[in-house]
Design a protein around this motif. Structure first.
Motif, mmCIF file in Angstrom:
data_model
loop_
_atom_site.group_PDB
_atom_site.id
_atom_site.type_symbol
_atom_site.label_atom_id
_atom_site.label_comp_id
_atom_site.label_asym_id
_atom_site.label_seq_id
_atom_site.Cartn_x
_atom_site.Cartn_y
_atom_site.Cartn_z
ATOM 1 N N GLU A 1 -23.194 46.553 18.791
ATOM 2 C CA GLU A 1 -24.589 46.886 19.063
ATOM 3 C C GLU A 1 -25.539 46.007 18.251
ATOM 4 O O GLU A 1 -26.631 45.672 18.714
ATOM 5 C CB GLU A 1 -24.836 48.350 18.757
ATOM 6 C CG GLU A 1 -24.141 49.303 19.712
ATOM 7 C CD GLU A 1 -24.305 50.758 19.292
ATOM 8 O OE1 GLU A 1 -24.796 50.981 18.162
ATOM 9 O OE2 GLU A 1 -23.925 51.644 20.080
ATOM 10 N N LYS A 2 -25.083 45.591 17.094
ATOM 11 C CA LYS A 2 -25.946 44.814 16.212
ATOM 12 C C LYS A 2 -25.914 43.318 16.574
ATOM 13 O O LYS A 2 -26.971 42.668 16.648
ATOM 14 C CB LYS A 2 -25.518 45.007 14.766
ATOM 15 C CG LYS A 2 -26.358 44.231 13.758
ATOM 16 C CD LYS A 2 -25.870 44.496 12.343
ATOM 17 C CE LYS A 2 -26.701 43.721 11.331
ATOM 18 N NZ LYS A 2 -26.226 43.952 9.934
ATOM 19 N N GLU A 3 -24.727 42.758 16.811
ATOM 20 C CA GLU A 3 -24.610 41.310 17.019
ATOM 21 C C GLU A 3 -24.407 40.934 18.485
ATOM 22 O O GLU A 3 -24.663 39.799 18.874
ATOM 23 C CB GLU A 3 -23.455 40.756 16.184
ATOM 24 C CG GLU A 3 -23.590 41.004 14.688
ATOM 25 C CD GLU A 3 -22.434 40.437 13.899
ATOM 26 O OE1 GLU A 3 -21.762 39.504 14.420
ATOM 27 O OE2 GLU A 3 -22.176 40.913 12.782
ATOM 28 N N GLY A 4 -23.876 41.831 19.296
ATOM 29 C CA GLY A 4 -23.693 41.532 20.712
ATOM 30 C C GLY A 4 -22.475 40.651 20.996
ATOM 31 O O GLY A 4 -21.407 40.807 20.406
ATOM 32 N N PHE A 5 -22.691 39.662 21.871
ATOM 33 C CA PHE A 5 -21.588 38.858 22.370
ATOM 34 C C PHE A 5 -20.854 38.055 21.287
ATOM 35 O O PHE A 5 -19.646 37.817 21.414
ATOM 36 C CB PHE A 5 -22.091 37.914 23.459
ATOM 37 C CG PHE A 5 -20.993 37.223 24.220
ATOM 38 C CD1 PHE A 5 -20.148 37.931 25.071
ATOM 39 C CD2 PHE A 5 -20.784 35.863 24.062
ATOM 40 C CE1 PHE A 5 -19.137 37.294 25.748
ATOM 41 C CE2 PHE A 5 -19.764 35.227 24.744
ATOM 42 C CZ PHE A 5 -18.938 35.940 25.607
ATOM 43 N N PRO A 6 -21.527 37.568 20.231
ATOM 44 C CA PRO A 6 -20.770 36.853 19.181
ATOM 45 C C PRO A 6 -19.604 37.658 18.613
ATOM 46 O O PRO A 6 -18.600 37.081 18.188
ATOM 47 C CB PRO A 6 -21.831 36.561 18.120
ATOM 48 C CG PRO A 6 -23.097 36.449 18.910
ATOM 49 C CD PRO A 6 -22.970 37.478 19.987
ATOM 50 N N PHE B 1 -12.090 37.235 20.273
ATOM 51 C CA PHE B 1 -11.230 36.452 21.142
ATOM 52 C C PHE B 1 -10.587 35.276 20.408
ATOM 53 O O PHE B 1 -9.435 34.907 20.695
ATOM 54 C CB PHE B 1 -12.020 35.907 22.332
ATOM 55 C CG PHE B 1 -12.602 36.980 23.219
ATOM 56 C CD1 PHE B 1 -12.020 38.238 23.296
ATOM 57 C CD2 PHE B 1 -13.754 36.737 23.969
ATOM 58 C CE1 PHE B 1 -12.560 39.228 24.102
ATOM 59 C CE2 PHE B 1 -14.286 37.721 24.773
ATOM 60 C CZ PHE B 1 -13.701 38.962 24.849
ATOM 61 N N ASN B 2 -11.306 34.684 19.498
ATOM 62 C CA ASN B 2 -10.894 33.406 18.918
ATOM 63 C C ASN B 2 -10.364 33.479 17.491
ATOM 64 O O ASN B 2 -9.768 32.501 17.021
ATOM 65 C CB ASN B 2 -12.051 32.409 18.953
ATOM 66 C CG ASN B 2 -12.527 32.136 20.376
ATOM 67 O OD1 ASN B 2 -11.722 31.959 21.274
ATOM 68 N ND2 ASN B 2 -13.841 32.124 20.557
ATOM 69 N N GLU B 3 -10.604 34.596 16.777
ATOM 70 C CA GLU B 3 -10.188 34.679 15.386
ATOM 71 C C GLU B 3 -9.140 35.777 15.229
ATOM 72 O O GLU B 3 -9.478 36.957 15.212
ATOM 73 C CB GLU B 3 -11.372 34.963 14.477
ATOM 74 C CG GLU B 3 -12.445 33.886 14.485
ATOM 75 C CD GLU B 3 -13.596 34.232 13.573
ATOM 76 O OE1 GLU B 3 -13.403 35.123 12.688
ATOM 77 O OE2 GLU B 3 -14.690 33.646 13.725
ATOM 78 N N PRO B 4 -7.890 35.400 15.152
ATOM 79 C CA PRO B 4 -6.855 36.424 14.935
ATOM 80 C C PRO B 4 -7.096 37.179 13.622
ATOM 81 O O PRO B 4 -7.401 36.576 12.593
ATOM 82 C CB PRO B 4 -5.556 35.605 14.883
ATOM 83 C CG PRO B 4 -5.887 34.324 15.569
ATOM 84 C CD PRO B 4 -7.328 34.050 15.286
#
Length: 647
Positions: free
Chosen positions: A597-602, A608-611
């Protein structure tokens, strides 16, 4: 008096057309005359050439010389074929193959060897080609090693023309069946076996480029070695080379039957006569009775006693010891039915006798020969077997050295070349497709995964939930790898957007509201490959309205997550569940929801990209350390006395 000009013009046109017509007819007549004249000249020239050739041939015959033609220096290697003049059946040239035409023979001065049955010599049963297919796939695979093969042949057959009453000879076939590759093939009644060598090639290029001369020489060496060792088993030995196009069910094959050429040629004393004129009725019945219990390709007959006796050719010295020449007879199962032409096995039998028993063949009385052609005792006393006396024209070449030989058969066009057996038109298309798919799988197994269990794959049953883009491609892939039972489950109908993405549907499937996807996909699989067993089950449509689950019922901006759903395959439905939230859940914990809710799509990008991002965000990564610390704080002291007492 006026002149009608239009009438004159018309009359002139008619006259001019008539003249042109007459002129064309005259030209046509002249052309026919020229053609007739040239035909007469050509016919007269052909007759002259024939007379010259006939005169030369007769001169050669009178000189009692049989010479190889300049182009047949290597007749022993099978590369050349013998040719014979149809106008002079009693003239021999040693440049001839075993077959030329339906009535072609190899002439030896006053008598001829029949090679008629070798124009269409090999009757290859369809079961033989099926056996070859299985042998190629399961045993030979990519090997081109030579293996043994067994054929059979029977006495020559003839029929009587009802209108003319004449006896018509039928060619005898060398038969190879489905058990030709087995150790104990079934030989038909009144037939004898012939052993040979079989060699299959993997490509048509290899089949065409094979060194036939070397193969033929190797085979003739084996036959001659058998003669030098005193065995008649190899006298009917043959070679079969093939290329099997298993995907198209086309089989290219070529037979060769080595036959030795005697120099000088044999001579017939008189002519071939019916067997009843050379032997008594009782003697022929006794011979037939002996052969009925044990059919032999070659045998000896001793007629010095009250009843004739027979024995193998290998027992020549013992059997004919002290027996006069006029009571000695050599005999063989004759595959020819022509009255004046014995079959090809006699040629090799005479070569055997000339090498093993030269004094016998050079006797002035000649060699008594019985060509056995009867499979049963005739009720009318008309014996089909033939009898004759063969004489040698001098000392035989090859009593010690190997004779030259011929043997490659000709194709149906009368040329030296392989034959073709095309089984595709006579087979069920569905069976063809099934065997072609199995063959393709076995080829993939040979080259990619030898341990692949194709039977296990074929017995696997697959259930596909959904007949969309993924389901269609998965079904095609499963079918390509040999899965035979596939079931689709889908609740939708085919729409106009489906055929371009889903290969099991076509435009017609979209009409009239669209076909049910599951049933349509199953039907299309069956059309693609009849050997598959598909099924299509129309699932109930997903619940709508108040029965439909609310994706926001969890109160989360992310909606439902996988661990909040439970699926029931028996009912084809999913059911959301409600439970206490876990504070460190990477899918629905307050920490994850607040970050989104605070940052959204990032937040999604980092997930997706940072295990390990979500584990670090929720503190799940520290759960292990906290668990270790909790375990370390536990008092694990044990009463040693109690433990000792238990011991």
């Amino acid at each position: 008096m006026g002149v009608n000009i239009p009438f004159l013009v018309v009359a002139w046109c008619d006259l001019n057309g008539a003249l042109r017509t007459v002129r064309n007819y005259l030209k046509l007549i002249a052309k026919f005359a020229i053609i007739a004249y040239m035909t007469i000249i050509f016919a007269a020239f052909s007759v002259s050439i024939s007379v010259i050739a006939s005169s030369a041939a007769v001169t050669s015959l009178l000189e009692l010389k049989v010479e190889s033609s300049p182009n047949s220096a290597s007749t022993h290697d099978g590369a050349q074929a013998e040719h014979i003049s149809g106008s002079l059946p009693n003239v021999l040239t040693t440049n001839m193959d075993l077959s030329l035409a339906t009535m072609s023979v190899v002439a030896l001065r006053d008598f001829t060897f029949d090679y008629t049955h070798l124009y269409t010599p090999t009757f290859t049963k369809p079961t033989f080609w099926h056996a070859l297919t299985n042998l190629k796939i399961d045993v030979l695979q990519l090997s081109d090693e030579s293996i043994p093969i067994t054929a059979s042949y029977s006495p020559g057959r003839s029929i009587v023309d009802r209108e003319t009453g004449r006896e018509i000879a039928l060619g005898c076939n060398i038969t190879v069946g489905g058990d030709a590759f087995t150790d104990n093939p079934q030989i038909p009644a009144n037939s004898v076996s012939a052993t040979g060598v079989f060699k299959n090639f993997n490509t048509i290029e290899e089949f065409k480029a094979i060194d036939k001369t070397a193969l033929f020489n190797q085979l003739t060496d084996e036959v001659w070695e058998g003669i030098t060792q005193g065995s008649t088993v190899a006298l009917t030995r043959f070679l079969l080379i093939t290329f099997a196009d298993l995907k198209k069910y086309k089989y290219y094959y070529w037979f060769t039957f080595p036959a030795f050429v005697a120099k000088p040629a044999w001579e017939l004393d008189g002519e071939w006569i019916p067997g009843g004129q050379g032997f008594t009725e009782e003697a022929l019945i006794a011979i037939a009775s002996s052969l009925h219990s044990s059919t032999r390709p070659f045998f000896l007959i001793r007629s010095s006693g009250s009843a004739p006796e027979i024995a193998p050719v290998e027992d020549f010295d013992r059997f004919f010891e002290g027996v006069p020449q006029q009571h000695r007879t050599i005999a063989f199962l004759d595959p020819s039915a022509l009255p004046t032409n014995p079959g090809w096995p006699l040629r090799n039998l005479l070569a055997y006798l000339a090498h093993r028993h030269p004094s016998f063949v050079s006797a002035p009385e000649g060699i008594r020969v019985l060509c056995w052609r009867d499979t049963e005792v005739p009720s009318d006393g008309h014996w089909k077997s033939r009898f004759g006396v063969v004489k040698s024209q001098g000392s035989k070449q090859g009593t010690e050295e190997k004779l030259t030989a011929v043997g490659w058969e000709k194709n149906v066009q009368g040329k030296l070349g392989p034959r073709l057996a095309d089984l595709a038109p006579m087979m069920d298309p569905a069976r063809l497709a099934d065997q072609a798919v199995d063959l393709n799988l076995k080829l993939m197994r040979w080259r990619i995964l030898p341990s692949l269990d194709l039977d296990k794959i074929a017995g696997t049953r697959c259930l596909l939930l959904g007949a969309g883009t993924l389901g269609c491609y998965v079904a095609r892939t499963l079918m390509g790898w040999g899965v035979r039972t596939i079931t689709f489950v889908d609740s939708a109908r085919v729409s106009f957007s489906n055929p371009v993405r889903q290969p099991l549907f076509e435009f017609e499937d979209c009409l009239h509201g669209g076909k049910l996807k599951a049933a349509c996909a199953a039907e299309r699989l069956k059309k693609i490959f009849p050997g598959v067993h598909p099924d299509g089950i129309n699932a109930p449509p997903p619940p709508t309205g108040k029965d439909a689950p609310d994706p926001h019922s969890s109160g989360s901006v992310l909606g439902l997550v996988p661990h909040q759903l439970r699926g029931f395959l028996a009912e084809f439905r999913n059911m959301p569940i409600t439970g206490a939230a876990y504070s460190r859940c990477t899918g629905c914990s307050d920490t994850v929801l607040e970050a989104y809710e605070k940052e959204g799509f990032p937040v999604l990008l980092r997930a997706f990209n940072e295990p390990g991002y979500l584990e670090a965000l929720t503190g799940l990564d520290k759960l292990y350390d906290e668990g270790e610390a909790a375990l370390a704080s536990v008092d694990w002291d044990i009463d040693e006395g109690e433990g000792d007492e238990d011991m």
